[in-house]
Write a protein that holds these residues in place. Structure first.
Motif, short mmCIF file in Angstrom:
data_model
loop_
_atom_site.label_atom_id
_atom_site.label_comp_id
_atom_site.label_asym_id
_atom_site.label_seq_id
_atom_site.Cartn_x
_atom_site.Cartn_y
_atom_site.Cartn_z
N UNK A 187 0.83 -1.20 0.00
CA UNK A 187 0.00 0.00 0.00
C UNK A 187 0.87 1.26 0.00
N UNK A 188 1.94 1.24 0.75
CA UNK A 188 2.85 2.38 0.74
C UNK A 188 3.51 2.54 -0.62
N UNK A 189 3.84 1.41 -1.22
CA UNK A 189 4.41 1.45 -2.57
C UNK A 189 3.45 2.08 -3.57
N UNK A 190 2.15 1.79 -3.42
CA UNK A 190 1.15 2.39 -4.28
C UNK A 190 1.11 3.90 -4.09
N UNK A 191 1.10 4.34 -2.85
CA UNK A 191 1.09 5.78 -2.59
C UNK A 191 2.31 6.45 -3.19
N UNK A 192 3.46 5.83 -3.01
CA UNK A 192 4.68 6.42 -3.57
C UNK A 192 4.62 6.47 -5.09
N UNK A 193 4.03 5.42 -5.71
CA UNK A 193 3.93 5.38 -7.17
C UNK A 193 2.98 6.44 -7.70
N UNK A 194 1.90 6.72 -6.97
CA UNK A 194 0.98 7.79 -7.38
C UNK A 194 1.67 9.14 -7.29
N UNK A 195 2.34 9.37 -6.19
CA UNK A 195 3.02 10.66 -5.98
C UNK A 195 4.13 10.87 -7.01
N UNK A 196 4.76 9.76 -7.42
CA UNK A 196 5.87 9.87 -8.37
C UNK A 196 5.41 9.95 -9.82
N UNK A 197 4.12 9.71 -10.08
CA UNK A 197 3.61 9.78 -11.44
C UNK A 197 3.66 8.49 -12.21
N UNK A 198 3.96 7.36 -11.54
CA UNK A 198 3.95 6.05 -12.22
C UNK A 198 2.55 5.45 -12.21
N UNK A 199 1.85 5.54 -11.10
CA UNK A 199 0.47 5.05 -11.00
C UNK A 199 -0.48 6.21 -11.22
N UNK A 200 -1.38 6.05 -12.21
CA UNK A 200 -2.33 7.11 -12.58
C UNK A 200 -3.72 6.72 -12.08
N UNK A 201 -4.21 7.41 -11.07
CA UNK A 201 -5.52 7.14 -10.52
C UNK A 201 -6.61 7.66 -11.46
N UNK A 202 -7.65 6.84 -11.68
CA UNK A 202 -8.78 7.25 -12.51
C UNK A 202 -9.71 8.12 -11.68
N UNK A 203 -9.76 9.40 -12.03
CA UNK A 203 -10.46 10.40 -11.22
C UNK A 203 -11.55 11.07 -12.06
N UNK A 204 -12.78 11.18 -11.52
CA UNK A 204 -13.85 11.83 -12.29
C UNK A 204 -13.67 13.34 -12.34
N UNK A 205 -13.83 13.89 -13.56
CA UNK A 205 -13.73 15.35 -13.72
C UNK A 205 -14.38 15.73 -15.04
N UNK A 206 -15.25 16.71 -15.00
CA UNK A 206 -15.86 17.19 -16.23
C UNK A 206 -16.74 16.18 -16.93
N UNK A 207 -17.38 15.30 -16.18
CA UNK A 207 -18.27 14.33 -16.79
C UNK A 207 -17.58 13.15 -17.44
N UNK A 208 -16.33 12.91 -17.07
CA UNK A 208 -15.57 11.77 -17.61
C UNK A 208 -14.52 11.37 -16.58
N UNK A 209 -13.90 10.22 -16.83
CA UNK A 209 -12.79 9.81 -15.98
C UNK A 209 -11.49 10.31 -16.59
N UNK A 210 -10.60 10.81 -15.74
CA UNK A 210 -9.32 11.32 -16.18
C UNK A 210 -8.21 10.61 -15.40
N UNK A 211 -6.98 10.80 -15.84
CA UNK A 211 -5.84 10.21 -15.15
C UNK A 211 -5.19 11.26 -14.25
#
Length: 470
Positions: A276-300
């Motif tokens: 789980x910590x590795x996941x957090x680090x990967x998101x912060x570093x830009x390797x893991x792209x979370x699918x986030x809703x914005x503007x009526x669609x999912x974005x990275x």
């Protein structure tokens, strides 16, 4: 009374099913193709659509998408329509959620769904017996699904149970798809080869072949060549591959580590621990792209914004990693059999509500590079998928066929218009379609009706999935 509800005029029509390629007008009446001619009288139509300068093809059919509350979510239909898609196969369910979202957030598409075989959720363990698998298939068909999806790469079964699931589906002429991998292999080239072996000559949809050719065991192109040879030697295997650099998986963690084996492998590939910590680090570093809703669609989303959303969802969010090398993606899209047909039957996205619906953008890049002709692009994105799903009225412009049409801007490599059943569902980036039609079997028709949706009945025993290539 007008002869046509709509005439699409002046477009460059590509219809390989009818060996038609050139400038034609298309007349539509009552949701069906009425006539295709070099020139139709515009006074005979209620409405005209000027397609000069654009490519007009049978509606794009995406054989691998996600459109449920578990994966994909409420924006999937809009995102597919924006991508020029008119028909799609959801590849994990749960089917109840797929139907509810189709009813409440539909954008005019025709869709089908498979229910997942997932240990601890839809089956008790990783080694379900024939009776449990038969029960799951029966309930899934009654709920409106057309079959099952084995999530082996993420949540594997034993090899023996995997083989049983394939057999159960084949015995009932239901659809069966497999994200390759058992608890003995994983989502690798070895899992891919094992999947073909476990099928034992039966019909099977091998999902996203490119995802097994990432160089995790042998060089990526060596794995690609192995996959091509295995598929050519096993013609009962239906397959698709996507051409996006991003994959899609789930970031949910429990006990301090990701639940999905694919997610763990992607973290390790990026040099992060599978925790789980590795996941957090990967998101912060830009390797893991979370699918986030914005503007009526999912974005990275990456960095702090991605991490905050992931935490807000208690880690239960979709995530994408740039793990797909270019060479295998493009090679698999273009590879052909000695007989002239394609090794991999279709170009897909594994998208829907996962933001990588790039059939048009990247598929037309292959056309510009002369890796595919326009007719071959249409074959892989409409004609073949329609045949596989048993949709005899789709994938071509024969008079009487469904008026499902994708109009493409070849120069910009963008979809311009999507028409489903004769109705415009998307034009110039604006989605106007509503509702959904559901591909199902006679067993699931009542469940579809009960949700206020229109069923499209298929007989999979007569489909390309079981009858093979023609």
């Amino acid at each position: 009374m007008s002869s046509f509800d709509l005439i699409i005029s002046g477009g460059f029509v590509v219809d390989p099913f009818n060996q038609r390629e050139g400038y034609f007008d298309i007349g539509i009446k009552d949701g069906l193709i009425a006539e295709v001619s070099p020139q139709l009288d515009p006074t005979l139509a209620d409405e005209l659509s000027d397609a000069r300068g654009y490519c007009v093809m049978p509606g794009i059919i995406d054989l691998h998408t996600h459109m449920s509350s578990w994966l994909g979510g409420r924006y999937a239909h809009k995102m597919l329509a924006l991508a020029g898609v008119t028909t799609a196969l959801d590849m994990s369910g749960p089917v109840d959620s797929v139907l509810d979202i189709a009813r409440d957030y539909g954008a005019g598409l025709t869709i089908a769904s498979l229910n997942a075989v997932r240990p601890g959720h839809t089956v008790k363990s990783d080694n379900p017996n024939m009776a449990e698998l038969d029960s799951l298939l029966g309930s899934s068909l009654r709920q409106g699904a057309i079959g099952l999806k084995l999530l082996g790469g993420h949540y594997p079964l034993t090899p023996e149970a995997t083989a049983r699931a394939i057999t159960v589906a084949n015995q009932q002429h239901a659809y069966i798809a497999f994200h390759a991998g058992t608890n003995q292999t994983g989502s690798t080239i070895e899992g891919c080869l094992e999947a073909i072996e476990l099928a034992a000559g039966q019909s099977l949809h091998l999902a996203h072949v490119n995802s097994y050719c990432r160089g995790s065991i042998r060089p990526a192109m060596t794995e690609t060549e192995e996959a091509i040879r295995a598929l050519e030697s096993n013609p009962r295997i239906i397959s698709e591959a996507y051409i996006s650099p991003f994959n899609g998986t789930n970031a949910k963690c429990s006990g301090g580590e990701p639940e999905s084996l694919v997610t763990k492998r992607c973290l390790l590939t990026g040099g992060f621990p599978a925790t789980e910590q590795g996941m957090e680090d990967a998101i912060l570093a830009g390797w893991a792209h979370i699918n986030l809703p914005a503007g009526g669609a999912m974005t990275l989303a990456v960095g702090q914004a991605g991490c905050d959303y992931w935490r807000k969802q208690n880690t239960d969010a979709a995530v994408s990693f740039p793990v797909n090398p270019a060479e295998p993606r493009f090679c698999l899209a273009a590879a052909k059999r000695k007989t002239g047909g394609f090794i991999v039957d279709a170009i897909s996205t594994d998208g829907g509500g996962i933001p990588r619906n790039v059939i048009v953008e990247l598929g037309l890049s292959l056309v510009k590079l002369q890796a595919l002709t326009l007719a071959e692009f249409v074959t892989k994105t409409s004609t073949n998928p329609a045949r596989i799903l048993g949709l005899g009225n789709k994938g071509h412009f024969t008079p009487g066929a469904d008026a499902d049409i994708s109009i493409l801007d070849l120069e910009r490599q963008k979809p311009r218009t999507a028409i489903a059943g004769g109705k415009v569902i998307m034009h110039a980036g604006y989605v106007s379609g509503q509702g959904s039609k559901i591909i199902t079997t006679t067993t699931g028709a009542d469940a579809v009706h009960a949700r206020g949706l229109t069923p499209v009945i298929v007989d999979l025993a007569k489909s390309g999935f079981y009858q093979g290539r023609q």
